[in-house]
Design an enzyme around this catalytic site. Sequence first.
Site, PDB file in Angstrom:
ATOM      1  CG  ASN A 102      -3.665  -7.837   9.312  1.00  0.00           C
ATOM      2  OD1 ASN A 102      -3.535  -8.482  10.352  1.00  0.00           O
ATOM      3  ND2 ASN A 102      -2.645  -7.477   8.556  1.00  0.00           N
ATOM      4  CG  ASP A 197       3.114  -6.428   9.923  1.00  0.00           C
ATOM      5  OD1 ASP A 197       2.055  -5.835  10.159  1.00  0.00           O
ATOM      6  OD2 ASP A 197       3.273  -7.629  10.186  1.00  0.00           O
TER       7      ASP A 197
END
Length: 290
Positions: A102, A197
């Site tokens: 990710n 994030d």
Amino acid sequence: MSIEAQSVLSVGATLGEGPVWVARDAALWFVDIKEHRIHRFDPAGGDARHWTAPAQVGWILPTDDGLFAVGLQTGVHRFDPADGSFVLLHAPEAALPGNRQNDATVAPDGAIWFGSMDDGEAQESGRFYRLYKGLCADSGLPSVSITNGPAVSTDGRTLYHTDTLGKRIWRSSLSEDGAVQETGLFVEIEDGAGYPDGPTMDAEGCLWTGLYGGWTARRYDPAGKMMQEVRFPVSNITKIAFGGPDLRTAYATTARKGLDMTALTAQPLAGDLFAFDPGVAGVPGTIATI
């Protein structure tokens, strides 16, 4: 002072992520995870290119052989833009086909730190890894569903790592050989502000994070106090990277993922690459030693 980011490249990424300024070719590289794409953007000339990866691609970073390391769902690969080839280097989660990579960063010592996550965003199967000179090792940090980051301080002794669904950014001390030591909470994002994030460090030792679903990117000082908030005309901000010849332009990837037709109509720029003046320089990028 109020700052608002502006779209600089219309890509409409489903899940834009992992922007990194590569000084050797004066370009910003980033990925669209869900569309299996690697993007390159030359802001001086306006040229934009993309390559298709053979699987979901979470990150791309320059390596000391003049090529790139990329985190595919199937493992870490060496990527050659000249012919678009991918060669497998490490598959740390071959036994976890439901996971994917990710986000990642290069530490000052040249080590790549990267994270994995449950592609279904439900199981707590995401881990953080360190890849350096051919050795890929689990960090030993607790598993979470969605990892983001990590980011590493300029002295290489502090690791910032994100539990996105838990809305927490953690801070761990690192030994000289990169082993994780003490860990404590750095920032917890309040309800209604979105989900933290990708994190990025600036030249003053402060941490920037995109807020998915929060319409903003934030800057926190080393004590975890919010110093600045940058507003976007789209809701899903994934990660910041500093670029340009003086590293004083902040670029941000964004995403369309999770937005229904009503939201997409209201956010026509969702998924674009954005830029803004952060008022501070970034840290020169380190080339990865893999």
